[in-house]
Design a protein around this motif. Structure first.
Motif, short mmCIF file in Angstrom:
data_model
loop_
_atom_site.label_atom_id
_atom_site.label_comp_id
_atom_site.label_asym_id
_atom_site.label_seq_id
_atom_site.Cartn_x
_atom_site.Cartn_y
_atom_site.Cartn_z
N HIS A 101 -16.97 42.56 57.39
CA HIS A 101 -16.51 41.17 57.43
C HIS A 101 -15.24 41.05 58.27
O HIS A 101 -15.10 40.13 59.09
CB HIS A 101 -16.28 40.65 56.01
CG HIS A 101 -15.86 39.23 55.96
ND1 HIS A 101 -16.71 38.19 56.27
CD2 HIS A 101 -14.67 38.67 55.65
CE1 HIS A 101 -16.06 37.05 56.17
NE2 HIS A 101 -14.81 37.31 55.78
N GLU A 155 -14.71 39.03 61.74
CA GLU A 155 -13.67 38.00 61.78
C GLU A 155 -12.69 38.25 62.93
O GLU A 155 -12.28 37.32 63.62
CB GLU A 155 -12.93 37.95 60.45
CG GLU A 155 -12.00 36.79 60.30
CD GLU A 155 -12.71 35.46 60.22
OE1 GLU A 155 -12.22 34.49 60.82
OE2 GLU A 155 -13.76 35.38 59.57
N GLU A 182 -14.49 37.31 66.19
CA GLU A 182 -14.62 35.86 66.33
C GLU A 182 -13.27 35.21 66.64
O GLU A 182 -13.17 34.37 67.54
CB GLU A 182 -15.20 35.29 65.03
CG GLU A 182 -15.48 33.81 65.07
CD GLU A 182 -16.08 33.34 63.75
OE1 GLU A 182 -15.54 32.38 63.19
OE2 GLU A 182 -17.07 33.95 63.29
N SER A 183 -12.25 35.57 65.90
CA SER A 183 -10.95 34.94 66.13
C SER A 183 -10.30 35.44 67.42
O SER A 183 -9.54 34.70 68.04
CB SER A 183 -10.02 35.15 64.93
OG SER A 183 -9.95 36.47 64.54
N LYS A 208 -5.20 28.25 63.30
CA LYS A 208 -6.28 28.67 62.40
C LYS A 208 -6.84 30.02 62.85
O LYS A 208 -7.05 30.92 62.04
CB LYS A 208 -7.39 27.62 62.38
CG LYS A 208 -8.48 27.93 61.39
CD LYS A 208 -9.50 26.81 61.33
CE LYS A 208 -10.60 27.14 60.35
NZ LYS A 208 -11.62 26.10 60.29
N SER A 209 -7.04 30.18 64.15
CA SER A 209 -7.55 31.45 64.69
C SER A 209 -6.53 32.57 64.48
O SER A 209 -6.90 33.70 64.16
CB SER A 209 -7.88 31.33 66.17
OG SER A 209 -8.93 30.42 66.36
N GLU A 239 -4.36 32.75 62.08
CA GLU A 239 -4.37 33.06 60.65
C GLU A 239 -5.55 33.96 60.30
O GLU A 239 -5.40 34.96 59.59
CB GLU A 239 -4.42 31.77 59.85
CG GLU A 239 -4.38 31.97 58.35
CD GLU A 239 -4.44 30.66 57.60
OE1 GLU A 239 -5.12 30.65 56.55
OE2 GLU A 239 -3.85 29.67 58.06
N HIS A 240 -6.74 33.60 60.79
CA HIS A 240 -7.93 34.41 60.52
C HIS A 240 -7.80 35.80 61.12
O HIS A 240 -8.17 36.80 60.50
CB HIS A 240 -9.19 33.72 61.07
CG HIS A 240 -9.61 32.54 60.27
ND1 HIS A 240 -10.33 32.64 59.11
CD2 HIS A 240 -9.40 31.21 60.47
CE1 HIS A 240 -10.56 31.43 58.61
NE2 HIS A 240 -10.00 30.54 59.43
N PHE A 295 -5.22 37.81 59.04
CA PHE A 295 -5.77 38.15 57.74
C PHE A 295 -6.81 39.28 57.87
O PHE A 295 -6.80 40.24 57.09
CB PHE A 295 -6.40 36.93 57.08
CG PHE A 295 -6.97 37.20 55.72
CD1 PHE A 295 -6.14 37.41 54.64
CD2 PHE A 295 -8.34 37.25 55.52
CE1 PHE A 295 -6.66 37.67 53.38
CE2 PHE A 295 -8.87 37.52 54.27
CZ PHE A 295 -8.03 37.73 53.19
N ALA A 296 -7.68 39.19 58.86
CA ALA A 296 -8.71 40.22 59.06
C ALA A 296 -8.07 41.55 59.46
O ALA A 296 -8.50 42.61 58.99
CB ALA A 296 -9.71 39.77 60.13
N THR A 312 -6.61 43.08 56.40
CA THR A 312 -7.67 43.62 55.55
C THR A 312 -8.12 44.99 56.03
O THR A 312 -8.27 45.92 55.24
CB THR A 312 -8.88 42.66 55.52
OG1 THR A 312 -8.46 41.40 55.00
CG2 THR A 312 -10.01 43.21 54.66
#
Length: 110
Positions: free
Chosen positions: A24, A28, A31-32, A44-45, A47-48, A51-52, A55
């Protein structure tokens, strides 16, 4: 099912959840990253992406290997090879995604 078989299934479920986190997060990041290359101001991108990346950094390969060793010690043949191959591919994809993310982070100064 014997008690040990239940334990193997439980450990395998933990490993699979860690693999799912890796998959995941890699998706992510990809994509971002594409979105950030098109518009590096998109919060938003960012942040994603952040976060990814976090992770992936938190997933501990040593922990996965230790859990895997717990199950592999009792398996033989094809099952053992399948689990080892899966682990190798997941950990390799994690490393590759981390490298690409760090390059993009440096490029865009995030």
């Amino acid at each position: 099912m014997t008690m040990w078989a239940d334990n193997i299934k439980f450990v395998k479920d933990i490993i699979d959840s860690k693999y799912h986190k890796i998959d995941h997060a890699v998706a992510e990041i990809k994509e971002s990253s594409e979105a950030l290359l098109q518009d590096d101001k998109c919060s938003k991108s960012k942040e994603h992406f952040t976060f990814a990346l976090r992770t992936l950094e938190l997933v501990q390969p040593a922990e996965i290997e230790q859990l895997l060793d717990t199950i592999i010690s009792d398996l033989h043949g094809k099952e053992k090879e399948t689990l080892e191959t899966e682990a190798k591919s997941k950990l390799t994809s994690r490393i590759e995604a981390l490298e690409k993310a760090k390059q993009l982070k440096a490029k865009l100064k995030i």
